[in-house]
Write a protein that holds these residues in place. Structure first.
Motif, PDB file in Angstrom:
ATOM      1  N   GLY A  67       0.808  -1.220   0.000  1.00  0.00           N
ATOM      2  CA  GLY A  67       0.000   0.000   0.000  1.00  0.00           C
ATOM      3  C   GLY A  67       0.839   1.267   0.000  1.00  0.00           C
ATOM      4  O   GLY A  67       0.334   2.345  -0.336  1.00  0.00           O
ATOM      5  N   LEU A  68       2.096   1.167   0.363  1.00  0.00           N
ATOM      6  CA  LEU A  68       2.979   2.335   0.308  1.00  0.00           C
ATOM      7  C   LEU A  68       3.302   2.724  -1.128  1.00  0.00           C
ATOM      8  O   LEU A  68       3.503   3.903  -1.428  1.00  0.00           O
ATOM      9  N   ALA A  69       3.366   1.722  -2.016  1.00  0.00           N
ATOM     10  CA  ALA A  69       3.733   1.989  -3.402  1.00  0.00           C
ATOM     11  C   ALA A  69       2.525   2.018  -4.327  1.00  0.00           C
ATOM     12  O   ALA A  69       2.603   2.557  -5.428  1.00  0.00           O
ATOM     13  N   LEU A  70       1.421   1.422  -3.921  1.00  0.00           N
ATOM     14  CA  LEU A  70       0.228   1.311  -4.768  1.00  0.00           C
ATOM     15  C   LEU A  70      -0.977   1.863  -4.014  1.00  0.00           C
ATOM     16  O   LEU A  70      -0.934   2.016  -2.792  1.00  0.00           O
ATOM     17  N   PRO A  71      -2.067   2.082  -4.724  1.00  0.00           N
ATOM     18  CA  PRO A  71      -3.303   2.420  -4.012  1.00  0.00           C
ATOM     19  C   PRO A  71      -3.725   1.248  -3.120  1.00  0.00           C
ATOM     20  O   PRO A  71      -3.411   0.093  -3.398  1.00  0.00           O
ATOM     21  N   ALA A  72      -4.434   1.538  -2.037  1.00  0.00           N
ATOM     22  CA  ALA A  72      -4.817   0.516  -1.066  1.00  0.00           C
ATOM     23  C   ALA A  72      -5.638  -0.603  -1.707  1.00  0.00           C
ATOM     24  O   ALA A  72      -5.455  -1.780  -1.393  1.00  0.00           O
ATOM     25  N   TRP A  73      -6.557  -0.258  -2.619  1.00  0.00           N
ATOM     26  CA  TRP A  73      -7.379  -1.288  -3.242  1.00  0.00           C
ATOM     27  C   TRP A  73      -6.538  -2.222  -4.096  1.00  0.00           C
ATOM     28  O   TRP A  73      -6.792  -3.423  -4.149  1.00  0.00           O
ATOM     29  N   ALA A  74      -5.505  -1.707  -4.757  1.00  0.00           N
ATOM     30  CA  ALA A  74      -4.647  -2.550  -5.595  1.00  0.00           C
ATOM     31  C   ALA A  74      -3.808  -3.485  -4.713  1.00  0.00           C
ATOM     32  O   ALA A  74      -3.622  -4.668  -5.040  1.00  0.00           O
ATOM     33  N   ALA A  75      -3.308  -2.951  -3.598  1.00  0.00           N
ATOM     34  CA  ALA A  75      -2.526  -3.787  -2.683  1.00  0.00           C
ATOM     35  C   ALA A  75      -3.391  -4.914  -2.123  1.00  0.00           C
ATOM     36  O   ALA A  75      -2.948  -6.060  -2.032  1.00  0.00           O
ATOM     37  N   ALA A  76      -4.619  -4.607  -1.749  1.00  0.00           N
ATOM     38  CA  ALA A  76      -5.527  -5.631  -1.219  1.00  0.00           C
ATOM     39  C   ALA A  76      -5.852  -6.668  -2.282  1.00  0.00           C
ATOM     40  O   ALA A  76      -5.920  -7.873  -2.002  1.00  0.00           O
TER      41      ALA A  76
END
Length: 166
Positions: A67-76
């Motif tokens: 989530g630090l490098a990507l949007p939270a939804w993409a990380a999830a």
């Protein structure tokens, strides 16, 4: 009561008493074993529950790091895909008993023509290689043995590559 009847009565009483003692000894031993197995099962269950929470914490940490490098939804979404693939691979390993390759086409069964067998299969398991198959050393009925007199000479090895230009 004659002497033989008295001896038979004593023998029967002795047999009944020995059977009772044996039953009690077996019952006590089974109680002790099941008590130990119950404790072991409880420890395995607790270990599995703690492992589940540890895995969830690890997945959360990896998701937060992504989530630090990507949007939270993409990380999830990435973490869900990774966990889904891990679950699929573990299911395949469990179905094959930890041996063999998993084939998605057969629904997780073992590749090579052997179907998955679950509990309640109406027929006994078959050997992986039929009797008389090449490489088993057993003769196949109706096919001449290479060592038998009058047998045809073996042809070229089908596993050897054929290069006509050499």
């Amino acid at each position: 009561m004659n002497r033989m009847d008295h001896l038979e009565h004593l023998d029967k009483h002795l047999v009944d008493e020995l059977a009772q003692v044996a039953r009690e000894a077996v019952r006590d031993e089974l109680r002790a074993q099941t008590r130990k197995q119950r404790r072991t099962a409880a420890l395995y269950a607790a270990s599995g529950a703690v492992g589940l929470y540890a895995g969830a914490a690890l997945a959360l940490a990896l998701g937060l790091a992504l989530g630090l490098a990507l949007p939270a939804w993409a990380a999830a979404l990435i973490m869900a895909a990774v966990l889904g693939v891990a679950a699929y691979l573990l299911r395949g390993a469990a179905r094959s008993g930890g041996h063999g390759a998993v084939s998605p086409a057969t629904g997780g069964g073992v590749t090579g023509g052997t179907p998955s067998r679950g509990p309640g299969t109406p027929y006994p398991p078959m050997p992986p290689v039929a009797p008389g198959a090449p490489g088993t050393g057993a003769p196949t009925p109706g096919i001449p043995d290479a060592a038998a007199p009058g047998a045809a000479a073996p042809g070229p090895d089908p596993g050897t590559p054929h290069h006509p230009d050499r």
